[in-house]
Design an enzyme around this catalytic site. Structure first.
Site, PDB file in Angstrom:
ATOM      1  N   GLU A  35      11.063  -1.018 -25.846  1.00  0.00           N
ATOM      2  CA  GLU A  35       9.872  -0.664 -25.060  1.00  0.00           C
ATOM      3  C   GLU A  35      10.049   0.710 -24.420  1.00  0.00           C
ATOM      4  O   GLU A  35      11.103   1.015 -23.860  1.00  0.00           O
ATOM      5  CB  GLU A  35       9.661  -1.722 -23.981  1.00  0.00           C
ATOM      6  CG  GLU A  35       8.517  -1.430 -23.022  1.00  0.00           C
ATOM      7  CD  GLU A  35       8.530  -2.363 -21.828  1.00  0.00           C
ATOM      8  OE1 GLU A  35       7.483  -2.476 -21.173  1.00  0.00           O
ATOM      9  OE2 GLU A  35       9.581  -2.981 -21.547  1.00  0.00           O
ATOM     10  N   LYS A  54       0.154  -3.524 -25.435  1.00  0.00           N
ATOM     11  CA  LYS A  54       0.528  -4.695 -24.654  1.00  0.00           C
ATOM     12  C   LYS A  54      -0.702  -5.342 -24.037  1.00  0.00           C
ATOM     13  O   LYS A  54      -1.537  -4.674 -23.420  1.00  0.00           O
ATOM     14  CB  LYS A  54       1.528  -4.292 -23.567  1.00  0.00           C
ATOM     15  CG  LYS A  54       2.129  -5.458 -22.808  1.00  0.00           C
ATOM     16  CD  LYS A  54       3.196  -4.970 -21.833  1.00  0.00           C
ATOM     17  CE  LYS A  54       3.854  -6.109 -21.099  1.00  0.00           C
ATOM     18  NZ  LYS A  54       4.868  -5.632 -20.127  1.00  0.00           N
ATOM     19  N   CYS A  96       8.090  -6.728 -23.841  1.00  0.00           N
ATOM     20  CA  CYS A  96       8.733  -7.128 -22.589  1.00  0.00           C
ATOM     21  C   CYS A  96       8.345  -8.545 -22.176  1.00  0.00           C
ATOM     22  O   CYS A  96       8.600  -9.527 -22.858  1.00  0.00           O
ATOM     23  CB  CYS A  96       8.416  -6.097 -21.507  1.00  0.00           C
ATOM     24  SG  CYS A  96       9.251  -6.375 -19.936  1.00  0.00           S
TER      25      CYS A  96
END
Length: 531
Positions: A282, A347, A401
């Site tokens: 990430e 995301k 994440c």
């Protein structure tokens, strides 16, 4: 004020429950401790009224979450930056909020006047219902669900392909309740004024032993079934790059070139093993892709030079059509062997106060932990990227994440057609604490639940490969600079039962808990009116 021996014992058991459950999530790997924690809490509330049970449950939960999430103080103080006192105060608030779920559990368990023997069902139903609520309420924070404590025991977690992590939580709580009944009978104890007799103790032990045998038997069968399979649907060779970039330097412009040099050097070295895909963590690229054209070109040229697909985490932006503003995204770019962007995943589930500030209009004084970037916008759900090679197609579901901690997000990716799940993360925030191990444990469950392998690339660790049975095939240490390359066996075939019905067990538990709690409240109200 001097407490009676009975009250002192209740406090002791509830505090012990919080401590023991926290130990199950420590990096020492004492997952078996979770089998005793709910029973200790039951021992603490077995002779008190509902209001006292709620308060004792809050106490147990508060102790548990303080010990489980202690690393937040370091994260907020070092990277916030927030004063230590304010970081600790924020931890206290979060621990108190999460402890309310444990308090409601203790209240609900004592509200419904079940016979002791039925605790082996009622306890796990209430527990799972509240874990389910914790997954969704106020954006959700399903960190440290009881089932995750078992991630080191592959045989015991195979049933997650039927009922998810919630099913393993159910199993843990049912076993704990059975042990509680046995020990209560042994010491002539009572549950809500009902003596725990020999029959209840034997039934509790039989249920606990039966569940353990059934769960373990299913696990042995599923592991043997996978190992006996003739051939996987395909093999994908993947390299993950763990560059170990210090968080305080990550967004410092003076270190951007050195960061890129490190990722490129490790990737070119890994390319000698001829992977089909190289994965960076990430925000491995610490600038807005395409905004800095020279540095973007270096990343694109790296994929072309390696003749390998590259998945690289980087922030992205798009101009808003209706205004001159920008939408910012936490993204992963897939770059093909010609050095062209073949796809992008943005995301979807953002971290409150890390990637955006909830209720910012009403909380202007609250800042973000990551001040280097603005507020991110959520991406479009269900977007897959292609991870295949010339001989085989493979769709990849990317989880950035914190998204990996939400079971339903991974299940949605697999329902959309993902053959492999890839989790890219920056766990440098956590420092040398238990948090990287807690985070990694959740990725193990996503593999079992969906019967899809999981590849994980973390900036500072833990990076690794998890097969579709939840076995950790390779992993890095924390704060190591390394690359890992492995052939990933693609499971293929139909999706798991849990993937198709991911809300079944927790939804049924939530519905049952609600019905019985409402019935208990109604009965209590009638009793008051009658008296």
């Amino acid at each position: 004020m001097k407490l009676s021996p009975e009250k002192s014992l209740s406090l002791f058991f509830c505090i012990a429950a919080g401590v023991v459950l926290a130990c199950a999530f420590d990096k020492i790997g004492a997952g078996f401790a979770a089998w005793f924690a709910p029973g200790l809490l039951l021992a603490g509330i077995c002779r008190v009224r509902r209001r006292a049970a709620f308060l004792l449950g809050v106490l147990a939960g508060f102790v548990h979450y303080l010990l489980l999430l202690y690393w937040l103080v370091t994260t907020m103080h070092r990277y916030g930056p927030m004063p230590v006192w304010l970081s600790f105060f924020a931890l206290l608030l979060l621990a108190f909020y999460l402890a309310l779920y444990t308090g409601v559990f203790a209240w609900a368990v004592t509200l419904v006047p079940v016979r002791p023997v039925f605790l082996v069902v009622w306890v796990p139903v209430c527990w799972v219902a509240l874990e389910y609520a914790k997954t969704f309420l106020f954006t959700g924070f399903p960190w440290g669900l009881a089932g995750y404590s078992q991630y080191r025991y592959p045989v015991l977690i195979q049933s997650a392909d039927l009922f998810g992590v919630y099913g393993v939580s159910f199993f843990v709580c049912a076993v704990s309740a059975g042990l509680f009944l046995f020990f209560m009978h042994l010491f002539h104890g009572r549950w809500q004024n009902r003596l725990v007799g020999r029959g209840a103790a034997i039934a509790g032990l039989l249920v606990a032993a039966g569940l353990f045998a059934a769960n373990g038997g299913y696990g042995i069968f599923r592991l043997a079934e996978q190992d006996a399979a003739d051939r996987p649907a395909g093999q994908l060779r993947v390299s993950v790059i763990q560059a170990n970039i210090e968080q305080s330097l990550k967004w410092d412009d003076a270190y951007v070139e050195a960061t890129l040099d490190k990722y490129i050097r490790l990737s070119v070295s890994a390319a000698e093993k001829q992977p089909d895909l190289v994965v960076w963590p990430e925000t491995a690229v610490p600038f807005y892709f395409f905004h800095d054209s020279q540095r973007t070109r270096r990343v694109l040229d790296t994929a072309e030079r390696m003749q390998t697909r590259l998945l690289a985490g980087a922030p992205a932006y798009e101009r808003q059509e209706e205004s001159s503003g920008l939408d910012l995204f936490n993204s992963a770019y897939l770059i093909d062997v010609q050095g062209r962007v073949a796809g992008r995943y943005d995301k979807v589930h953002l971290v409150p106060f890390g990637e955006y500030v909830p209720l910012k209009k009403w909380l202007p004084f609250v800042g973000k932990i990551v001040p280097e970037t603005g507020d991110f916008s959520p991406g479009r759900p269900g977007r897959l990227l292609s991870a295949g090679n010339r001989d085989m197609g493979a769709d990849m579901g990317v989880q950035i994440c914190y998204e990996i901690i939400f079971p339903h997000l991974s299940a949605a990716m697999v329902r959309a057609g993902a053959d492999i799940l890839v989790n890219i993360t920056n766990d440098a925030w956590f420092g040398d604490t238990s948090a990287p191990f807690q985070h990694f444990s959740m990725a193990v469950f996503r593999a079992v639940e969906n019967r899809r392998p999981v590849v994980r690339a973390a900036n500072t660790g833990i990076s690794g490969f998890i097969d579709s049975a939840g076995r950790i095939r390779a992993s890095s240490g924390v704060f190591q600079t390394t690359s890992l390359t492995r052939d990933v066996a693609l499971a293929g075939g139909e999706v798991a039962f849990y993937t198709r019905c991911s809300h079944l067990l927790p939804g049924l538990c939530a519905a049952a808990a609600l019905v019985f709690v409402l019935a208990g409240l109604r009965k209590g109200l009638r009793s008051r009116r009658a008296s």
